[in-house]
Scaffold this active site. Structure first.
Site, short mmCIF file in Angstrom:
data_model
loop_
_atom_site.label_atom_id
_atom_site.label_comp_id
_atom_site.label_asym_id
_atom_site.label_seq_id
_atom_site.Cartn_x
_atom_site.Cartn_y
_atom_site.Cartn_z
N ASP A 247 0.82 -1.21 0.00
CA ASP A 247 0.00 0.00 0.00
C ASP A 247 0.86 1.26 0.00
O ASP A 247 0.32 2.36 -0.11
CB ASP A 247 -0.95 0.01 1.20
CG ASP A 247 -0.22 -0.11 2.53
OD1 ASP A 247 0.49 -1.11 2.71
OD2 ASP A 247 -0.36 0.79 3.38
N ASN A 248 2.18 1.10 0.10
CA ASN A 248 3.08 2.25 0.05
C ASN A 248 3.85 2.32 -1.26
O ASN A 248 4.88 2.99 -1.35
CB ASN A 248 4.08 2.20 1.22
CG ASN A 248 3.43 2.55 2.54
OD1 ASN A 248 2.41 3.24 2.57
ND2 ASN A 248 4.00 2.08 3.63
#
Length: 461
Positions: A247-248
């Site tokens: 998610d980063n």
């Protein structure tokens, strides 16, 4: 450059977000505005009062999104799947075009709770905001594709955190990014088996970020290339992201969301940035492997709408592309004209870096030898001259002799008359924060940003 609103995600039929409201902060004290970035999107003429209205109170920009949008996504966190993610303390505030006609996002961090806050307060500490502003400035100076810290506003709340002295001051950050579409955006749709929405997301990404791509496989191939370039730039900058969860990572190959990052004081492949990374999963030397694993998760999602073979071929080619990009990144950092194969230069450089153990020696090597052999006199008369001896150094030095200086005129910049490079080591960050926390003295923060900007101009990467 004129302001050109382009709220394309909000205007699309994609169900990838939820409308939310920003927190109503007790104060809005402007601490930082990125005038250079604002010029690139036509917002440089805003008064400070108007700036705070938009980026502290989140009144919509003209003809842009009418409300903020919290983005939906899942993700693997330290390789464990988490379906309970999403924008928990941020949102997409606006989309607009820059001076190169790229679609850019204005996204927030610390702007209040959303449906994905998972019991958190949706806030950002002022220290966290200060750290991110410094990180993005330094990474841009070192040639890393990164989000730009656009605005930092202190918000007058007292926050309680378990990993720093509390209560602590609060802030809201606005970042300018190429895209907030994450690997985890695809993972959520695959997890929910939303095949048609996954196809629509691929079409949206192609149309807005990769118009040269014709299908999911060619899109994945392009993302692999961009991500290899990003990873190589981290390694050449001596940067440790700290939390390389899916998610980063975004689909345009741009670094963003800086929590427990670090810059290497000296070369150490086992150096970790996050105190909670007990296994060293995201250590400096393991970042290429972590990125490849994350690309595997993105590719797995795309198998739902694409033939398998081209996805596997692109995935398997990551290491070759990464090694190629690392050689190019090292050449850029050393101001050298690349050769067809720069692997020997990269090997010689890292072999020599491994012999240096003084703080600042990682960046010091790139600074001293910026320009290659043209900088020999400068390097051998500087504060690190005693390190430039021995058999391993000689191998590196011999490699430098085989390269031409790419831009000799850069060495005329007055910054190179200084003995030391600009660095952003943890002790420097803590000293800057201490002055803010104890004395509300922002002068060291502003001086550091000015010094980093001078460094950026001198390197011109």
């Amino acid at each position: 450059m004129s302001y050109r609103p382009a709220p394309r995600l909000e205007q699309s039929p994609l169900a990838l977000h939820d409308p939310v409201a920003a927190a109503n902060f007790p104060q809005t004290i402007l601490r930082y505005r990125n005038q250079r970035a604002s010029q690139s999107v036509g917002l440089e003429t805003l008064s400070d009062a108007k700036w705070i209205t938009h980026f502290g109170r989140f009144q919509p920009l003209p003809d842009n999104q009418p409300v903020p949008l919290a983005l939906r996504y899942h993700g693997h966190q330290f390789r464990h799947y988490n379906p309970d993610l999403g924008d928990g303390r941020g949102f997409l505030f606006a989309q607009l075009l820059d001076d190169h006609d790229r679609l850019l996002d204005l996204g927030t961090k610390g702007s209040g709770t959303t449906p994905y806050s998972r019991g958190g307060d949706g806030r950002l500490t002022l220290k966290g905001g200060v750290r991110e502003v410094l990180a993005t400035a330094m990474l841009e100076a070192l040639g890393v594709p990164t989000s730009k810290s656009f605005s930092l506003i202190e918000t007058g709340e007292q926050l309680v955190r378990g990993d720093e002295p509390s209560p602590t001051r609060s802030s809201v950050l606005v970042r300018l990014s190429h895209s907030h579409v994450r690997f985890g955006t695809f993972e959520r749709l695959a997890y929910r088996n939303e095949i048609e929405t996954l196809r629509d997301l691929v079409a949206f990404v192609q149309a807005n970020y990769y118009p040269e791509c014709s299908d999911a496989a060619t899109l994945f191939d392009a993302v692999v290339t961009q991500t290899a370039r990003l990873t190589a730039s981290w390694m050449a900058a001596g940067f440790v992201h700290g939390v390389l969860n899916t998610d980063n990572m975004n689909i345009t190959g741009e670094s963003f969301d800086y929590g427990p990052y670090r810059f290497l004081p000296y070369y150490d492949p086992n150096f970790t940035a996050a105190y909670f990374d007990h296994s060293g999963l995201y250590a400096y030397g393991r970042q290429p492997d972590a990125v490849l694993w994350n690309l595997g998760q993105l590719g797995r999602c795309l198998t739902l709408i694409s033939e398998l073979e081209p996805l596997i071929a692109s995935f398997n080619d990551f290491n070759r592309r990464y090694e190629q990009e690392l050689g190019l990144a090292i050449c850029r950092r050393l101001n050298l004209t690349p050769q067809p194969d720069n692997a020997l230069l990269a090997t010689a450089l890292y072999d020599f870096l491994a012999t240096l153990r003084s703080d600042g020696s990682f960046e010091g090597l790139f600074y001293d030898w910026f320009g290659g052999i043209l900088s020999e006199m400068r390097a051998l008369s500087g504060p690190r001259a005693a390190s430039y001896t021995g058999e391993v150094f000689t191998a590196f030095h011999d490699m430098l002799k085989t390269y031409d200086t790419a831009a000799p005129e850069k060495l005329d910049h007055p910054r190179f008359k200084q003995a030391d490079p600009e660095t952003l080591l943890i002790d420097e960050i803590e000293a800057i924060w201490a002055q803010i926390a104890l004395e509300d003295d922002w002068a060291p923060f502003e001086a550091k940003l000015a010094a980093i900007e001078e460094y950026r101009q001198s390197l011109a990467l």
